[in-house]
Design a protein around this motif. Structure first.
Motif, short mmCIF file in Angstrom:
data_model
loop_
_atom_site.label_atom_id
_atom_site.label_comp_id
_atom_site.label_asym_id
_atom_site.label_seq_id
_atom_site.Cartn_x
_atom_site.Cartn_y
_atom_site.Cartn_z
N VAL A 215 0.83 -1.20 0.00
CA VAL A 215 0.00 0.00 0.00
C VAL A 215 0.87 1.25 0.00
O VAL A 215 0.50 2.28 -0.57
CB VAL A 215 -0.98 0.00 1.20
CG1 VAL A 215 -0.27 0.31 2.52
CG2 VAL A 215 -2.11 1.01 0.97
N VAL A 216 2.05 1.17 0.61
CA VAL A 216 2.97 2.30 0.61
C VAL A 216 3.45 2.57 -0.81
O VAL A 216 3.48 3.72 -1.27
CB VAL A 216 4.17 2.04 1.54
CG1 VAL A 216 5.16 3.20 1.48
CG2 VAL A 216 3.70 1.83 2.98
N GLU A 217 3.83 1.51 -1.53
CA GLU A 217 4.28 1.66 -2.92
C GLU A 217 3.18 2.33 -3.76
O GLU A 217 3.46 3.20 -4.59
CB GLU A 217 4.62 0.29 -3.52
CG GLU A 217 5.74 -0.44 -2.80
CD GLU A 217 5.92 -1.85 -3.33
OE1 GLU A 217 5.26 -2.19 -4.34
OE2 GLU A 217 6.70 -2.60 -2.74
N LEU A 218 1.94 1.91 -3.53
CA LEU A 218 0.82 2.45 -4.30
C LEU A 218 0.66 3.94 -4.05
O LEU A 218 0.53 4.73 -5.01
CB LEU A 218 -0.47 1.71 -3.91
CG LEU A 218 -1.74 2.13 -4.64
CD1 LEU A 218 -1.61 1.86 -6.13
CD2 LEU A 218 -2.95 1.41 -4.06
N TYR A 219 0.70 4.35 -2.79
CA TYR A 219 0.49 5.77 -2.48
C TYR A 219 1.69 6.63 -2.82
O TYR A 219 1.53 7.82 -3.14
CB TYR A 219 0.07 5.94 -1.01
CG TYR A 219 -1.43 5.78 -0.84
CD1 TYR A 219 -2.26 6.88 -0.93
CD2 TYR A 219 -2.00 4.53 -0.67
CE1 TYR A 219 -3.63 6.76 -0.82
CE2 TYR A 219 -3.37 4.39 -0.55
CZ TYR A 219 -4.19 5.50 -0.63
OH TYR A 219 -5.55 5.37 -0.53
N ILE A 220 2.88 6.05 -2.78
CA ILE A 220 4.06 6.79 -3.27
C ILE A 220 3.88 7.09 -4.75
O ILE A 220 4.19 8.20 -5.23
CB ILE A 220 5.36 5.99 -3.02
CG1 ILE A 220 5.74 6.02 -1.53
CG2 ILE A 220 6.49 6.54 -3.88
CD1 ILE A 220 6.26 7.35 -1.02
N SER A 221 3.36 6.12 -5.51
CA SER A 221 3.15 6.34 -6.94
C SER A 221 2.10 7.42 -7.17
O SER A 221 2.23 8.24 -8.09
CB SER A 221 2.74 5.04 -7.64
OG SER A 221 1.43 4.64 -7.28
N TYR A 222 1.05 7.43 -6.34
CA TYR A 222 0.03 8.48 -6.45
C TYR A 222 0.66 9.85 -6.20
O TYR A 222 0.41 10.82 -6.93
CB TYR A 222 -1.08 8.27 -5.41
CG TYR A 222 -1.96 7.08 -5.64
CD1 TYR A 222 -2.07 6.47 -6.89
CD2 TYR A 222 -2.72 6.54 -4.60
CE1 TYR A 222 -2.89 5.37 -7.08
CE2 TYR A 222 -3.54 5.45 -4.78
CZ TYR A 222 -3.62 4.86 -6.02
OH TYR A 222 -4.43 3.78 -6.20
N LEU A 223 1.47 9.95 -5.14
CA LEU A 223 2.11 11.22 -4.80
C LEU A 223 3.02 11.70 -5.92
O LEU A 223 3.05 12.89 -6.25
CB LEU A 223 2.92 11.08 -3.51
CG LEU A 223 2.29 11.53 -2.20
CD1 LEU A 223 3.34 11.53 -1.10
CD2 LEU A 223 1.63 12.89 -2.31
N ARG A 224 3.79 10.78 -6.47
CA ARG A 224 4.73 11.16 -7.54
C ARG A 224 3.99 11.77 -8.72
O ARG A 224 4.46 12.74 -9.33
CB ARG A 224 5.53 9.94 -7.98
CG ARG A 224 6.70 9.62 -7.06
CD ARG A 224 7.45 8.42 -7.54
NE ARG A 224 8.74 8.31 -6.88
CZ ARG A 224 9.30 7.16 -6.53
NH1 ARG A 224 8.68 6.02 -6.77
NH2 ARG A 224 10.48 7.16 -5.94
N LYS A 225 2.84 11.21 -9.06
CA LYS A 225 2.08 11.73 -10.18
C LYS A 225 1.62 13.16 -9.94
O LYS A 225 1.49 13.95 -10.87
CB LYS A 225 0.87 10.83 -10.47
CG LYS A 225 1.24 9.47 -11.03
CD LYS A 225 0.01 8.58 -11.19
CE LYS A 225 0.40 7.20 -11.69
NZ LYS A 225 -0.78 6.30 -11.78
N LYS A 226 1.40 13.50 -8.68
CA LYS A 226 0.89 14.83 -8.36
C LYS A 226 2.01 15.82 -8.01
O LYS A 226 1.92 17.00 -8.32
CB LYS A 226 -0.09 14.74 -7.19
CG LYS A 226 -1.35 13.95 -7.53
CD LYS A 226 -2.34 13.94 -6.38
CE LYS A 226 -3.62 13.22 -6.77
NZ LYS A 226 -4.63 13.26 -5.68
N ILE A 227 3.06 15.33 -7.36
CA ILE A 227 4.14 16.22 -6.89
C ILE A 227 5.23 16.36 -7.95
O ILE A 227 5.76 17.47 -8.17
CB ILE A 227 4.76 15.68 -5.58
CG1 ILE A 227 3.70 15.59 -4.48
CG2 ILE A 227 5.94 16.55 -5.14
CD1 ILE A 227 3.09 16.91 -4.10
#
Length: 249
Positions: A215-227
């Motif tokens: 789940v951490v990997e998933l949310y890191i990927s979400y953050l990268r797309k936005k940040i």
């Protein structure tokens, strides 16, 4: 629990009372594992913490300890948290109170706030959320030093406002979900520090979440797309160790 930041890493300004002494927080809950976790998290903030596991004990400790904020479970084994609050208020104190409860109905929320509570968090919750809510309550009181008035975290051209929940990079607003915000906040509180997936799970997700590191990997990927999308990346993977956020350039 996550260990304190390594020497030399940036930290938020600590909240203290006007006389420079540590903020005092009373945590009241009959789940000892929960009070232990909260006590560790709040002490990490530099605060002095006392605990109580029942209502009568909470009233007694409140009178002796004179806390600057109270984290108060509504469901207690003797008198409930609403009665505890009434007795504390009857002593003439206006100490801000953050209610904790497993209840999630509108009636329970209204009852807690009508009784004089200042905020309300429903279990299960993240430790980061409780700390952030407490910082907001204490910051709005008259107890804090000027050094604690700026709620904005900054790393390079990235900024995060802990009070308004606004995030910007190079002046451009970024919309985040609640979980994305908590994840970014944890990364920004520990710039240039490698954070393991286990540390991130422990600090960002619910204390009893029991989730998997994926789940951490998933949310890191979400953050990268936005940040990081279309910009020089700030979120970096350290293979075999975890993730690190640092200023671009």
């Amino acid at each position: 629990m996550t260990s304190p930041p390594a020497p030399g890493t940036a930290q938020r300004p600590q909240i203290a009372k006007a006389d420079g002494s540590a903020v005092r927080v009373l945590v009241v809950d009959d789940e000892h594992s929960l009070t232990d976790l909260l006590k560790m998290a709040l002490r990490y903030e530099g605060w002095e913490v006392r605990t109580a596991s029942d209502g009568f004990g909470a009233v007694r400790v409140a009178r002796e300890f004179r806390p600057d904020a109270i984290v108060l479970d509504i469901m207690l084994p003797d008198i409930d948290g609403l009665e505890v609050l009434q007795r504390v208020r009857a002593d003439g104190t206006e100490t801000p109170v953050l209610f904790l409860t497993a209840k999630d109905s509108l009636d329970d929320r209204i009852a807690g706030l009508t009784a004089g509570g200042d905020d309300y968090v429903t279990k299960p919750f993240s430790l980061e959320e409780v700390v952030a809510r407490l910082r907001g309550l204490i910051r709005r009181s008259t107890l804090t030093l000027a050094q604690a008035k700026d709620p904005v975290l900054r790393v390079g051209d990235l900024s995060l406002d802990e009070d308004s929940y606004e995030v910007e990079r190079d002046g451009t607003p970024i919309e985040l979900t609640a979980t994305e915000f908590e994840l970014l906040r944890f990364l920004m509180r520990n710039p240039r520090r490698v954070l393991s997936k286990a540390q991130i799970l422990d600090r960002v997700w619910n204390y009893d979440f029991g989730g998997k590191e994926s789940v951490v990997e998933l949310y890191i990927s979400y953050l990268r797309k936005k940040i990081d999308a279309g910009r020089e990346p700030m979120i970096h993977t350290v293979r075999g160790a975890g993730y690190m956020l640092k200023a671009a350039g």
